[in-house]
Design an enzyme around this catalytic site. Structure first.
Site, PDB file in Angstrom:
ATOM      1  N   LYS A  87      33.376  -8.139  -8.315  1.00  0.00           N
ATOM      2  CA  LYS A  87      33.368  -9.595  -8.146  1.00  0.00           C
ATOM      3  C   LYS A  87      33.586 -10.240  -9.514  1.00  0.00           C
ATOM      4  CE  LYS A  87      30.591 -12.868  -5.475  1.00  0.00           C
ATOM      5  NZ  LYS A  87      29.218 -13.110  -4.997  1.00  0.00           N
TER       6      LYS A  87
HETATM    7  C1  E4P Z   1      29.071 -15.792  -2.823  1.00  0.00           C
HETATM    8  O1  E4P Z   1      29.435 -14.634  -2.819  1.00  0.00           O
HETATM    9  C2  E4P Z   1      27.822 -16.283  -3.401  1.00  0.00           C
HETATM   10  O2  E4P Z   1      26.963 -15.187  -3.602  1.00  0.00           O
HETATM   11  C3  E4P Z   1      27.069 -17.215  -2.502  1.00  0.00           C
HETATM   12  O3  E4P Z   1      27.630 -17.320  -1.222  1.00  0.00           O
HETATM   13  C4  E4P Z   1      26.600 -18.464  -3.126  1.00  0.00           C
HETATM   14  O4  E4P Z   1      25.835 -19.172  -2.181  1.00  0.00           O
HETATM   15  P1  E4P Z   1      24.842 -20.361  -2.576  1.00  0.00           P
HETATM   16  O5  E4P Z   1      25.678 -21.563  -2.828  1.00  0.00           O
HETATM   17  O6  E4P Z   1      23.982 -20.516  -1.350  1.00  0.00           O
HETATM   18  O7  E4P Z   1      24.088 -19.911  -3.782  1.00  0.00           O
END
Ligand code: E4P
Length: 220
Positions: A87
């Site tokens: 990622k």
């Molecule tokens: C994406 O991969 C992120 O980990 C995540 O969806 C972020 O979500 P949040 O806005 O609830 O922190």
């Protein structure tokens, strides 16, 4: 639509896996910190523990912001398990890292996507997934689902293989809206997935079926 769970909590991942509808996991440094997982070795061990529970892709995020660091970390992460997807944040260095890894056949997830232009760049650099954060857009009065639709249209226009992974999903309506517009994947909390189960008429109907059965079969 694939269902990924967005957590580093092993019990929740196990619960979602047991439900039988889980296709993968996304994590991020904040989610790791929330579970108290700190230090490189513990973090690497935790990714392995996640990979041992699920069958699908597990996104593991780099924390370097320079290209060399992203490459070094990504190469270490993919050694953990074949399920690991690297990622990478949407930055100039991140785009270069996406290109590097796609050239090596390594799967990537470009995170922190908030615009169609960013998604176009990530696809051109060969990202496997792009993660538009729909909940965080909704938080600032911007239509997150509209962004998913826009990215899907652009990808269709040019036949990009990059999958649209709707991230920052907060509730069951987000999941349904993602499915309506044709997102390839959604990642959200277990609570949002389990909320899809619920309908008061299902509960009332089941109660009636069971009480009618009991009337006809008093001794069972
Ligand atoms: C994406 O991969 C992120 O980990 C995540 O969806 C972020 O979500 P949040 O806005 O609830 O922190």
């Amino acid at each position: 639509m694939k269902f990924f769970i967005d957590t580093a909590n092993l019990a929740e991942i196990q619960e979602a896996q047991a439900l039988g509808v889980l296709d993968g996991v996304t994590t991020n440094p904040s989610l790791m910190a929330k579970e108290g997982i700190t230090g490189r070795d513990n973090i690497m061990r935790h990714y392995k523990a996640i990979c041992d529970i699920v069958e699908g892709d597990v996104s593991a995020e780099v924390i370097s912001i320079d290209l060399a660091g992203m490459i070094r970390e990504g190469e270490e992460l993919i050694e953990i398990d074949d399920k690991i997807v690297v990622k990478i944040p949407m930055t100039k260095e991140g785009v270069k890292a996406l290109k590097y890894f796609s050239g090596k056949g390594v799967r990537t997830n470009c995170t922190l996507i908030f615009s169609a232009g960013q998604a176009l760049l990530a696809a051109k650099a060969g990202a496997t997934y792009v993660s538009p954060f729909i909940g965080r857009l909704d938080d600032i009065s911007t239509d997150g689902i509209a962004l998913i639709e826009q990215i899907l249209l652009i990808y269709r226009n040019y036949g990009f293989d990059t999958q649209v992974l709707a991230a920052s999903v907060r509730h069951p309506m987000h999941i349904i809206q993602c499915a309506e517009v044709g997102a390839d994947v959604m990642t959200g909390p277990l609570s949002a997935m389990e909320a899809l189960l619920k309908h008061p008429l299902t509960d009332i109907g089941l109660e009636k079926f069971l009480s009618d059965y009991k009337k006809g079969n008093p001794n069972t």
